[in-house]
Design an enzyme around this catalytic site. Sequence first.
Site, short mmCIF file in Angstrom:
data_model
loop_
_atom_site.label_atom_id
_atom_site.label_comp_id
_atom_site.label_asym_id
_atom_site.label_seq_id
_atom_site.Cartn_x
_atom_site.Cartn_y
_atom_site.Cartn_z
N GLY A 59 0.81 -1.21 0.00
CA GLY A 59 0.00 0.00 0.00
C GLY A 59 0.84 1.26 0.00
N ALA A 91 5.72 -14.98 -0.92
CA ALA A 91 5.99 -16.08 -1.84
C ALA A 91 5.60 -15.76 -3.27
CB ALA A 91 5.27 -17.34 -1.37
N GLY A 126 -2.65 -3.85 4.68
CA GLY A 126 -3.49 -4.99 5.00
C GLY A 126 -4.55 -4.71 6.04
N VAL A 136 1.58 11.19 15.40
CA VAL A 136 1.00 11.97 14.30
C VAL A 136 -0.05 12.87 14.93
CG1 VAL A 136 -0.28 11.90 12.12
CG2 VAL A 136 1.33 10.06 12.66
N GLY A 145 6.46 -6.38 2.97
CA GLY A 145 6.19 -7.80 2.81
C GLY A 145 6.64 -8.37 1.48
N GLU A 172 10.23 4.35 6.67
CA GLU A 172 10.21 2.89 6.80
C GLU A 172 11.08 2.50 8.00
OE1 GLU A 172 10.16 -0.89 7.02
OE2 GLU A 172 8.92 -0.05 5.40
N HIS A 207 -0.69 -13.91 6.76
CA HIS A 207 -1.67 -13.02 6.14
C HIS A 207 -2.58 -12.41 7.18
CE1 HIS A 207 -0.89 -16.27 2.97
NE2 HIS A 207 -0.20 -15.21 2.61
#
Length: 533
Positions: free
Chosen positions: A24, A99, A499, A237, A94, A43, A466
Site C-alpha cells: 500500500g 511467496a 493490510g 502523528v 512484505g 520505513e 496473512h
Amino acid sequence: MTIPGSDSGTPYDCDYLIIGSGFGGAVSALRLAEKGYKVLVLEKGMRLGAADFPKSNWDVKRWLWLPTLRCFGLFKLTFFRHVGVLSGVGVGGGSLVYANTLPIPKKGFFTSPSWAHLADWETELGPYYQRALRMLGAATNPRLETGDIALRELGRQIGMEGHFEATQVSVYFGEPDKTVPDPFFNGRGPERAGCVFCGGCMTGCRHNAKNSLDKNYLYLAERLGAVIQPESLVTDVRPLGAADGAEGYAVDWRPSATRRGAGGTLRCRGAVFSGGVLGTVELMLRLKQGSLPRLSDRLGYGVRTNSEALIPVTVPDGKSVFSDGIAIGSILHTDENSHLEPVRYAAGSGFWRLVMGPRVFHTNGFVRAVKLLGDWLRHPLMNLKVLFVDDWAKRTQVLLFMQTIDSTLRLVRGGLGMATKLDVGPAPTAFMPEARDLSERYAAIVGGKPVAMISETLFGIPSTAHILGGACMGRDASEGVIDSDNRVFGYRNLYVCDGSMISANPGVNPSLSITAISERAMSRIAPLQSVRR
C-alpha cells in the site's frame, strides 16, 4: 512548501508522508508523486539489496528483524494469544519475504456482507487488479517441481485434478541468471536477471529476479522525486492547527535500527498509514488515546487471517528434493472455500527445524501433549530421521492450506504492545480436519511425515503470513475506521493503505488485493495542480 489550498503559509517538509513501504505504501508513493506531490516515505526497516540478504535463514542476523538483539533482517515473528504472525520488514515491506503469488480472490470476497454495501467491489476493482498485475510483473510459473507434481497427484486422488494449476507470480522468468535491461517499464526500471529457481524467494531474492516493490513502484517513485527514509519509526502523528487536520500534521519519528541521532519532527499536508496490520493498528491505537482522539471506536476490530494452516511434510529419504523452484509454484483448489499450496525454501534454509515436532490434533492442550509423547513412542525411528534430516529445506515441503470461511479477532493495547481478543466467530485454529486429511494424503504420496510448530502443538496457536483488518471500511465511524476511498473518519487528508484496510476474508495471498485497493484509493486523490487551482 505550503499546504495546497491553505492560506496559512505554514512550511511543510512534504505534501504527503507515508508510514511504511509495503504494497500500500509503495503504490501511494508512486501515484502521489505522479500527481505532482512531494512525497516522503518513512520505513522502520532497512534498505536491503541482494548482497544484504542471507544465504540461508540460519544467518539470523541478516534474516530476522529483532533490533533488541541487533538482528536487522527482513523477517519478523510476532506471537499473540490467538495467532502467530509472520511478516516482512524493510524497504519493500512484505514483498521482500512473500511467496510472490498474485491471485485474484473469488467472488465471495467481493460480496462479503462486511463491505459489499459500500461498493460493487468486483466491478470497481477489476481495472485496478489488472493494473497491479502489470506493475508487479505477473507471469505464470513455467516449471513444476517435485512438490508441485505431488500436489497434482493429490488432486487426482480426490477428484480435483482439473482444479490444479501453476501460479501467477511476481517473478522475471528471463534466461536464468542473465542480466538484461528493464523488461517491464520501457527502460525506466532497473536491470533484471532471470530466475534461477533456487527456492530462496522468502529469504530475499539474491538473484535480482523477484519483482519486489523496490524494483517497480518504489523505484519509479524515487525517480519522480519521492524520498524513502529507512530505519525510521513513526511515534506520533498530530494535527497542526485545526483539530481535524485540515492544516496538516506533525509526524514524530525516531531511529529504529542502525541510524544514529535523536529522530525529529516532519510537517506534512497529509499522511498515509501503510505499516501493515502490526504497524498501523498498533500506532493508531496509541494515537487514539493521545493525538488523534477522533479515530473510530471500531479501530482494532475485524482482524482476520485466511483461516490457514502451515503444515511441513518432511521426507527423510536422503533423495527427495523439494527446495528447487520458486516459493510457491502451484495451487490446488480442494473445494469452493479452500485451497492448498506447496511452499518451499532454498536448500540449506533449515532454521525452522528448531521449532518443529510431530503434528498431533486435538482441541485440548493436555491431550495434545499426551498424543505428542505417544507419537514419539510409536514412531521413534521416523521421528529421529525427521529431526536429524540432512537438509530440512531440501527434504521438506511446507503445505499452506487456506479457506475463505470468515471469523475475526480484535487487537487491543496490552502491557507490552498489542494483544488479541475474540471478536466474531471462533478463534483461528491450526486443527482443521480438512487440512489434516490433505496433509496426510500428501505425506503418503511423497513418503513423508507431517510436522508442526511446537507453538501449535503445545499452545494451540496457529500461524499466519496473512494478518488482515483492524482498520476496516464502513459507511461512517460507527461502522469502520475508513470510508470506501480509504479516508480516515474524523480527519482530513489521512488514509490507510495496507493490510489493515482489508474488510473481508480473501482466502488467498492478499498482496495483489492490497495493491489493487490502494491503486483505487490513490486514483481518488486529485493531482496537485487541480488542488491548487
